[in-house]
Design a protein around this motif. Structure first.
Motif, short mmCIF file in Angstrom:
data_model
loop_
_atom_site.label_atom_id
_atom_site.label_comp_id
_atom_site.label_asym_id
_atom_site.label_seq_id
_atom_site.Cartn_x
_atom_site.Cartn_y
_atom_site.Cartn_z
N LYS A 163 -24.08 -25.18 27.86
CA LYS A 163 -24.43 -25.92 29.08
C LYS A 163 -23.72 -27.27 29.11
N LEU A 164 -23.64 -27.92 27.95
CA LEU A 164 -22.96 -29.22 27.92
C LEU A 164 -21.50 -29.08 28.33
N LEU A 165 -20.80 -28.10 27.76
CA LEU A 165 -19.38 -27.94 28.06
C LEU A 165 -19.16 -27.47 29.49
N LEU A 166 -20.04 -26.63 29.98
CA LEU A 166 -19.93 -26.20 31.38
C LEU A 166 -20.17 -27.37 32.33
N ALA A 167 -21.08 -28.27 31.96
CA ALA A 167 -21.40 -29.40 32.83
C ALA A 167 -20.18 -30.25 33.12
N TYR A 168 -19.26 -30.35 32.15
CA TYR A 168 -18.06 -31.17 32.35
C TYR A 168 -16.94 -30.41 33.04
N GLN A 169 -17.12 -29.12 33.23
CA GLN A 169 -16.13 -28.31 33.94
C GLN A 169 -16.56 -27.95 35.36
N LEU A 170 -17.87 -27.80 35.55
CA LEU A 170 -18.39 -27.34 36.84
C LEU A 170 -19.21 -28.47 37.47
N ASP A 171 -18.55 -29.31 38.26
CA ASP A 171 -19.23 -30.51 38.76
C ASP A 171 -19.76 -30.38 40.17
N THR A 172 -19.63 -29.21 40.78
CA THR A 172 -20.18 -28.98 42.12
C THR A 172 -20.93 -27.66 42.13
N TYR A 211 -26.00 -35.61 27.08
CA TYR A 211 -26.35 -34.59 26.09
C TYR A 211 -27.08 -33.45 26.79
N ALA A 212 -27.14 -32.30 26.12
CA ALA A 212 -27.82 -31.13 26.65
C ALA A 212 -28.89 -30.68 25.67
N THR A 213 -29.87 -30.00 26.19
CA THR A 213 -30.90 -29.42 25.33
C THR A 213 -31.04 -27.93 25.64
N ASP A 214 -31.56 -27.22 24.68
CA ASP A 214 -31.88 -25.80 24.84
C ASP A 214 -33.29 -25.64 24.29
N ASP A 215 -34.24 -25.49 25.19
CA ASP A 215 -35.64 -25.35 24.77
C ASP A 215 -36.02 -23.87 24.84
N GLN A 216 -35.63 -23.12 23.81
CA GLN A 216 -35.92 -21.69 23.71
C GLN A 216 -35.34 -20.90 24.88
N ALA A 226 -27.39 -30.90 22.03
CA ALA A 226 -25.93 -30.80 21.92
C ALA A 226 -25.27 -32.01 22.55
N LEU A 227 -24.23 -32.51 21.86
CA LEU A 227 -23.47 -33.66 22.34
C LEU A 227 -21.98 -33.30 22.37
N PRO A 228 -21.22 -33.97 23.25
CA PRO A 228 -19.79 -33.66 23.37
C PRO A 228 -18.97 -34.21 22.21
N VAL A 229 -17.89 -33.51 21.90
CA VAL A 229 -16.93 -33.94 20.90
C VAL A 229 -15.58 -34.07 21.58
N TYR A 230 -14.89 -35.18 21.34
CA TYR A 230 -13.60 -35.44 21.97
C TYR A 230 -12.54 -35.58 20.88
N THR A 231 -11.85 -34.49 20.58
CA THR A 231 -10.78 -34.56 19.57
C THR A 231 -9.40 -34.61 20.20
N GLY A 267 -19.57 -40.97 16.35
CA GLY A 267 -18.70 -42.12 16.58
C GLY A 267 -18.04 -42.63 15.32
N HIS A 268 -18.72 -42.56 14.21
CA HIS A 268 -18.17 -43.07 12.95
C HIS A 268 -16.92 -42.29 12.53
N LEU A 269 -16.83 -41.04 13.00
CA LEU A 269 -15.66 -40.23 12.64
C LEU A 269 -14.65 -40.17 13.77
N GLY A 270 -14.90 -40.90 14.83
CA GLY A 270 -13.94 -40.97 15.91
C GLY A 270 -13.81 -39.70 16.72
N VAL A 271 -14.86 -38.87 16.76
CA VAL A 271 -14.78 -37.64 17.54
C VAL A 271 -15.73 -37.66 18.73
N ALA A 272 -16.48 -38.74 18.92
CA ALA A 272 -17.39 -38.83 20.04
C ALA A 272 -16.81 -39.70 21.13
N GLY A 273 -17.08 -39.33 22.35
CA GLY A 273 -16.64 -40.14 23.48
C GLY A 273 -17.75 -41.09 23.86
N ARG A 274 -18.34 -40.84 25.00
CA ARG A 274 -19.41 -41.74 25.46
C ARG A 274 -20.75 -41.09 25.21
#
Length: 274
Positions: A163-172, A211-216, A226-231, A267-274
């Motif tokens: 859901k998190l990754l789809l949220a950044y691709q499907l904005d409408t 961030y996204a959640t999955d409650d069962q 779940a949180l985004p990773v920006y590599t 963030g400490h590993l430089g793979v997180a965005g906002r």
């Protein structure tokens, strides 16, 4: 062990024509790949008869596919004549997996999160309508662990990482409707979001809070954050890190309350965005 069950040239009555021409070669290649994928399901090996039944193709056809895989080192036979994945296939798979830069960079985060929460941490990427788990770290202690595997898949709409990754691709709403198309999303549990309207509203919430959640929603008794990773980009996530927990052991609210800790770990590993 030498394969003496059938010769490589053995051919079903209608197979000669099927293997000639561009279309025939494509069908043949698809068949070989289908055999390879099925072979991966049998860690203890599988006999020709059983493979023939599962693939639902003539025995000579399946045997030729297995012979092709053996010549390439992608399949082998044990001393009882059962087929197993070959060492070359395993070498290629592990070499490719270990060489992935995101896997190398993200794994320390997963180890930190698994130890911090005593739950399983994943790194996943989006592949069409599914997510693929590229890395997984189980907690150092705890008798009950998740059965997810590296390379495993789940429906994107039913998981926190998906859901998190789809949220950044499907904005409408229109983009969500197009993504769904004529194949309604599977309702994995009573909590799974399956309509375009519900998913669009969820995606808006995810983008707003980061961030996204999955409650069962994918499996009863399992929740995650779940949180985004920006590599590769600071705008579009390359993947997502999640902490997946047994609900009776770690509640969804516990994970949400710790979201800033997870952000700092990324963030400490430089793979997180906002």
């Amino acid at each position: 062990m030498k394969d003496t069950q059938l010769s490589d040239e053995a051919t079903a009555p209608d197979e000669g024509k099927a293997d000639r021409g561009e279309e025939g070669r494509l069908v043949g290649a698809d068949r070989v790949l289908a055999v390879l994928k099925e072979l991966a399901r049998y860690s203890d090996g599988v006999g020709l008869e059983e493979m023939t039944r599962v693939i639902a193709s003539p025995k000579p056809t399946v045997h030729r596919a297995l012979s092709t895989l053996r010549r390439a080192g992608l399949a082998d036979q044990d001393d009882q004549g059962r087929y197993v994945l070959g060492d070359e296939f395993l070498r290629m798979a592990f070499t490719h997996h270990e060489a992935r830069p995101e896997h190398v960079r993200v794994r320390p985060v997963l180890e930190t999160l698994a130890a911090r929460f005593g739950e399983t941490a994943h790194y996943a990427v989006l592949d069409g309508r599914e997510v693929v788990y590229r890395a997984k770290v189980d907690p150092p202690t705890g008798a009950v662990r998740l059965t997810s595997t590296i390379g495993g898949r789940n429906p994107a709409h039913a998981t926190g990482v998906g859901k998190l990754l789809l949220a950044y691709q499907l904005d409408t709403l229109e983009a969500v409707e197009k993504w769904i198309g004529d194949v309604p999303p599977e309702r994995r549990t009573p909590q799974t979001l399956c309509t375009a309207e519900a998913l669009h509203a969820e995606f808006q919430t995810i983008r707003g809070r980061g961030y996204a959640t999955d409650d069962q929603e994918n499996e009863i008794g399992i929740n995650c954050i779940a949180l985004p990773v920006y590599t590769t980009s600071r705008i579009v996530p390359s993947g997502s890190v999640s902490v997946s927990a047994l609900t009776y052991r770690t509640s969804p609210q516990t994970l949400i309350d710790a979201v800033d800790d997870i952000r700092r770990a990324l963030g400490h590993l430089g793979v997180a965005g906002r």
